[in-house]
Scaffold this active site. Structure first.
Site, PDB file in Angstrom:
ATOM      1  N   SER A 149       2.897 -27.821   0.367  1.00 51.68           N
ATOM      2  CA  SER A 149       2.700 -26.737  -0.588  1.00 51.68           C
ATOM      3  C   SER A 149       2.785 -25.351   0.052  1.00 51.68           C
ATOM      4  O   SER A 149       3.248 -24.397  -0.574  1.00 51.68           O
ATOM      5  CB  SER A 149       1.355 -26.893  -1.300  1.00 51.68           C
ATOM      6  OG  SER A 149       1.344 -28.064  -2.082  1.00 51.68           O
TER       7      SER A 149
ATOM      8  N   HIS B 112      -2.132 -22.480  -0.489  1.00 53.61           N
ATOM      9  CA  HIS B 112      -1.112 -21.984  -1.419  1.00 53.61           C
ATOM     10  C   HIS B 112      -0.969 -20.472  -1.294  1.00 53.61           C
ATOM     11  O   HIS B 112       0.140 -19.936  -1.171  1.00 53.61           O
ATOM     12  CB  HIS B 112      -1.489 -22.339  -2.857  1.00 53.61           C
ATOM     13  CG  HIS B 112      -1.399 -23.796  -3.159  1.00 53.61           C
ATOM     14  ND1 HIS B 112      -1.452 -24.295  -4.444  1.00 53.61           N
ATOM     15  CD2 HIS B 112      -1.266 -24.876  -2.350  1.00 53.61           C
ATOM     16  CE1 HIS B 112      -1.348 -25.603  -4.418  1.00 53.61           C
ATOM     17  NE2 HIS B 112      -1.240 -25.979  -3.146  1.00 53.61           N
TER      18      HIS B 112
END
Length: 354
Positions: free
Chosen positions: A237, A296
Site C-alpha cells: 500500500s 498509506h
C-alpha cells in the site's frame, strides 16, 4: 469562416519554424539528434521506419557532426523533397494546438503546449516494471500459502513483514511490500498498482516509477514506525499510494502540457481522501481492523515529493524549479529525522527480539 474551420500555417514563417524546432529538440540544447527526430515522428504516429529517419537526418546534417542546428533544420524542413514536415506541422497546428495557444508564441516557440504530455504515451518498449513486481508478489504469496502452517503467514512472510520488534533487521522496512494478508488484500494492491503504474511508465520511464514506488514503500514504513510504533506492516500500500500521488505530482509539474489537468487532479485527490478516511475509520471505529493509515499517508507523501523531483518535466518553469528544491529539502529532512529517531529513541518502540 466558421469557428470549426482551419487553414494551413505556412512553414516559412520564422516563428513557426522555431516552434517546430523546439518541439523536435526534446532536451532544449539547441541541437536535434537522430534519436530526437525519430522519437518526435514516432510519438506523433507518422510510422516512418527508423532506418529511413536515420537517412533523412544524415542528409540534413551538412557538417557531419551528427546533430542538426537550427539553420540545418530550417534548410531541411524547407527542402521541397521533405514533405513529411509540411504535412505534419500543419496538422499539428490545426488539430493538437487549440486556437488560443497558436498565438502564445515567445522567443523560443509556444509557451503552452496542450497535449504535449499525452503525446509522450508510448507502449514500446513494453512497460514491465509494475508487472514484474506484481508477479514477484504473487509468486511469494503462492509459495507462502502452500507452506503456511496457519491461516495468515508462511515462512517467507515472517521473514519479510515489517515487525516492530525486529526493526534492526532493516530490510523489513522495504520487504513488507511482498507480504499480503489474504487473497483480497493481494488482488486489490496488484490491480491498483498496475493500473496506476503503467500509465506513468508510458511517459516517465520504468526506472523513475520504480524509484517512486520503492521510496513510497520506505517512507510508509519509516513514518508508520514513528507515529504507529506497535503496528506490523504487510502489503504494497505504501508503494501504491506513492503511485497515486505521483500522478498528482505529474499533473502539477506538467500542468500546462496536459489537456485536462484539473479533472485528473480532482479525481486523484478524491480517491486519496476517500481511502485515507476509510483507513482511519476502519482502524479506530471498525472493531478488529488493523490497517495502518500512517503507512498509506507517508507512502503517499513520499510519492508526491519524490515525484516532483524525479518525474519527467516536459517544460521546466521557474515555479516548478522552486517546487523541486522544496521537495528535495523536505525529503532530506524527513528521512533524516525518521532514520535518526529509529536509531536513538529506543524507549518509543517495543522491546526488540533481536
Amino acid at each position: 469562416m466558421s469557428s470549426t474551420e482551419s487553414v494551413d500555417v505556412p512553414l516559412h514563417t520564422p516563428n513557426r519554424l522555431q516552434d517546430l524546432f523546439n518541439q523536435v529538440d526534446r532536451d532544449n540544447d539547441g541541437r536535434v539528434t537522430y534519436l530526437e527526430l525519430w522519437q518526435f515522428l514516432r510519438y506523433n504516429r507518422h510510422g516512418i521506419p527508423k532506418n529511413k529517419v536515420r537517412k533523412i537526418h544524415e542528409k540534413a546534417d551538412r557538417n557531419d557532426d551528427e546533430t542538426l542546428c537550427y539553420e540545418e533544420f530550417k534548410h531541411f524542413v524547407l527542402d521541397p523533397e521533405t514533405k513529411i514536415f509540411d504535412k505534419y506541422f500543419n496538422n499539428y497546428m490545426k488539430v493538437l494546438l487549440p486556437q488560443k495557444h497558436q498565438l502564445a508564441i515567445k522567443s523560443r516557440g509556444l509557451d503552452t503546449i496542450d497535449g504535449a504530455y499525452e503525446e509522450r504515451y508510448s507502449c514500446w518498449p513494453p512497460k514491465l516494471c509494475m508487472i514484474i513486481i506484481s508477479l514477484v508478489i504473487i509468486i511469494f504469496y503462492i509459495i507462502d500459502a502452500a507452506k503456511a502452517e496457519s491461516n495468515r503467514f508462511g515462512p517467507i512472510s515472517w521473514g519479510l513483514i515489517y515487525n516492530p520488534r525486529r526493526r534492526k533487521e532493516v530490510w523489513r522496512f522495504l520487504t513488507y511490500m511482498f507480504v499480503h494478508i489474504g487473497i483480497n488484500h493481494l488482488l486489490m494492491n496488484i490491480i491498483v498498482q498496475i493500473f496506476l503504474g503503467l500509465p506513468l511508465e508510458m511517459v516517465h520511464k520504468w526506472w523513475r516509477i520504480l524509484i517512486v514506488y520503492l521510496f513510497g514503500v520506505l517512507a510508509g514504513s519509516l513514518g508508520s514506525s514513528i507515529v504507529d510504533s506497535h503496528s506490523y506492516l504487510a502489503g504494497a500500500s505504501g508503494g501504491v499510494y506513492a503511485l497515486m500521488t505521483a500522478h498528482i505530482a505529474s499533473v502539477v509539474i506538467n500542468w500546462k502540457e496536459m489537456r485536462y489537468p484539473l479533472p485528473q487532479l480532482l479525481i486523484f485527490l478524491i480517491l486519496i481522501t476517500a481511502d485515507v478516511g476509510s483507513s482511519i475509520y476502519n482502524r479506530y471505529v471498525h472493531e478488529g481492523a488493523s490497517i495502518s493509515y500512517a503507512a498509506h499517508f507517508f507512502g503517499g507523501l513520499g510519492g508526491l515529493l519524490m515525484g516532483t523531483i524525479i518525474l519527467d518535466n516536459i517544460k521546466v518553469r521557474n515555479h516548478e524549479k522552486i517546487i523541486k528544491y522544496v521537495s528535495i529539502c523536505l525529503i532530506s529532512l524527513l528521512i533524516s529525522v525518521a532514520v535518526v529517531y529509529n536509531a536513538v529513541a529506543e524507549s518509543h518502540f517495543p522491546k526488540q527480539d533481536v
